[in-house]
Design a protein around this motif. Structure first.
Motif, PDB file in Angstrom:
ATOM      1  N   UNK A   1      74.253  90.374  96.233  1.00  0.00           N
ATOM      2  CA  UNK A   1      73.706  91.608  95.916  1.00  0.00           C
ATOM      3  C   UNK A   1      73.858  92.851  96.897  1.00  0.00           C
ATOM      4  N   UNK A   2      74.164  92.578  98.061  1.00  0.00           N
ATOM      5  CA  UNK A   2      74.418  93.620  99.095  1.00  0.00           C
ATOM      6  C   UNK A   2      75.722  94.115  98.774  1.00  0.00           C
ATOM      7  N   UNK A   3      76.723  93.376  98.237  1.00  0.00           N
ATOM      8  CA  UNK A   3      78.186  93.697  98.066  1.00  0.00           C
ATOM      9  C   UNK A   3      78.553  94.453  96.632  1.00  0.00           C
ATOM     10  N   UNK A   4      77.855  93.865  95.487  1.00  0.00           N
ATOM     11  CA  UNK A   4      78.391  94.486  94.119  1.00  0.00           C
ATOM     12  C   UNK A   4      77.949  95.832  94.292  1.00  0.00           C
TER      13      UNK A   4
ATOM     14  N   UNK B   1      87.287 109.280  93.323  1.00  0.00           N
ATOM     15  CA  UNK B   1      85.997 109.024  92.880  1.00  0.00           C
ATOM     16  C   UNK B   1      85.714 107.638  92.455  1.00  0.00           C
ATOM     17  N   UNK B   2      84.547 107.101  92.927  1.00  0.00           N
ATOM     18  CA  UNK B   2      84.565 105.547  92.633  1.00  0.00           C
ATOM     19  C   UNK B   2      83.126 105.537  92.279  1.00  0.00           C
ATOM     20  N   UNK B   3      83.057 104.614  91.165  1.00  0.00           N
ATOM     21  CA  UNK B   3      81.874 104.170  90.512  1.00  0.00           C
ATOM     22  C   UNK B   3      81.273 103.326  91.656  1.00  0.00           C
ATOM     23  N   UNK B   4      79.817 103.361  91.509  1.00  0.00           N
ATOM     24  CA  UNK B   4      79.116 102.430  92.652  1.00  0.00           C
ATOM     25  C   UNK B   4      79.060 100.768  92.214  1.00  0.00           C
ATOM     26  N   UNK B   5      79.408 100.767  90.880  1.00  0.00           N
ATOM     27  CA  UNK B   5      79.707  99.421  90.387  1.00  0.00           C
ATOM     28  C   UNK B   5      80.743  99.259  89.665  1.00  0.00           C
ATOM     29  N   UNK B   6      82.026  98.666  90.042  1.00  0.00           N
ATOM     30  CA  UNK B   6      83.103  98.596  89.577  1.00  0.00           C
ATOM     31  C   UNK B   6      84.011  97.455  90.238  1.00  0.00           C
ATOM     32  N   UNK B   7      85.000  97.034  89.717  1.00  0.00           N
ATOM     33  CA  UNK B   7      86.020  95.830  90.147  1.00  0.00           C
ATOM     34  C   UNK B   7      87.427  96.431  89.793  1.00  0.00           C
ATOM     35  N   UNK B   8      88.520  95.812  90.355  1.00  0.00           N
ATOM     36  CA  UNK B   8      89.921  96.176  90.335  1.00  0.00           C
ATOM     37  C   UNK B   8      90.321  97.661  89.981  1.00  0.00           C
ATOM     38  N   UNK B   9      89.534  98.745  90.671  1.00  0.00           N
ATOM     39  CA  UNK B   9      89.727 100.146  90.562  1.00  0.00           C
ATOM     40  C   UNK B   9      89.422 100.742  89.192  1.00  0.00           C
TER      41      UNK B   9
END
Length: 302
Positions: free
Chosen positions: A103-106, A146-154
């Motif tokens: 939970x602390x990482x996603x 700019x990075x979404x708070x929830x995302x993977x693989x860019x």
């Protein structure tokens, strides 16, 4: 009395049919004869009974669960799915890695704050909901991601350059905010064409692989055409990665680090850690090693 390996019931939470999920289930089945791939979207939790079931299997009756993947894409919904697994854990089932740590990482915010508090070197980062402050950060950094708070693989990440007009930058910032409701702004650094994934199991360093960009994308992810290769990081980088992952009590993870003109920086600690990079880049079967680790942990706890 130690339960024989052949009697252990270990489930895998993942995406049915996906390589990393199935290869982990294969290794468990080869060792124990038991196979249970759990699609978390179809799990039913009855907190009054209490039971948590999937396809007729009560998850609370398993010896352990390995979380390989919780969703195809990250979103706040992932946190709710992890809460269900946290409940399964409260029934006495060993869960790898612990849901409270995942939970602390996603959430990228939580991961970044934890790394910053531990003074792990990272790219310059500004976090805000204020669009004027976001514009100022772009101007100060020159070029940002700019990075979404929830995302993977860019996925969902966006590059903005301060070389364009204020009007153009404000338009792009507003469009990003309309979707994500928060600005996570990181200075875009010059990378040597690759970054590294350092692999850890039970907090112990296993090796490192590189993700090499294909030349057509600003990021090195395999999703964007990058390729895996072996890499031998310096002791300084290994120590940095070790310290970064030590901020989270994870059974298995990879730490993303890149060398820059300002020195090595850490991008993130993975909530789950992949197998493909270790296999293709290092020739390591980390799925098998992970299963051996979990079985040993279960037997030591008996």
């Amino acid at each position: 009395m130690i339960k024989p390996v052949s009697q252990l019931k270990i489930g895998v939470v993942g995406i049915p049919g996906k390589w990393s999920t199935e290869v982990l289930a294969d290794e468990i089945e080869a060792k124990t004869g038991f196979r249970c791939v759990i699609d978390i979207e179809k799990v039913v939790a009855d907190l009054a009974t209490p039971t948590v079931t999937y396809n007729g299997q009560c998850l609370c009756e398993l010896d352990a669960i390995i979380i390989k993947k919780i969703s195809q894409t990250y979103s706040p919904m992932v946190l709710d799915r992890l809460e269900i697994l946290r409940f399964v854990e409260s029934c006495g089932v060993k869960v790898y890695s612990k849901p409270c740590e995942i939970i602390r990482l996603v959430d990228r915010m939580s991961c970044t704050i934890s790394l910053a508090r531990a003074k792990i070197p990272m790219p310059k980062t500004v976090i805000t909901e204020d669009i004027d402050a976001a514009l100022q950060a772009v101007k100060e950094f020159g070029e940002v991601i700019l990075k979404p708070l929830f995302s993977t693989k860019a996925r969902g990440m966006q590059v903005i350059s301060a070389e364009q007009s204020d009007k153009k930058m404000m338009k792009e910032l507003q469009e990003f905010y309309d979707i994500h409701k928060f600005f996570y702004i990181q200075q875009k650094l010059k990378l040597p064409g690759h970054d590294m994934g350092l692999v850890f199991l039970g907090g112990e360093y296993q090796g490192a692989y590189a993700r090499v960009a294909n030349g057509d994308s600003w990021n090195t992810t395999i999703h964007s055409g990058g390729k895996y290769a072996e890499v031998k990081p310096s002791e300084e980088i290994i120590e940095m990665a070790h310290k970064a992952q030590a901020q989270f009590d994870l059974a298995y993870t990879t730490v993303d680090i890149a060398e820059t003109e300002q020195g090595p920086v850490c991008f993130e600690v993975s909530a789950f850690g992949g197998f493909k990079g270790a296999k293709d880049g290092l020739g390591l079967n980390m799925a098998q090693t992970y299963v051996d680790y979990v079985i040993k942990q279960l037997q030591n706890a008996q």
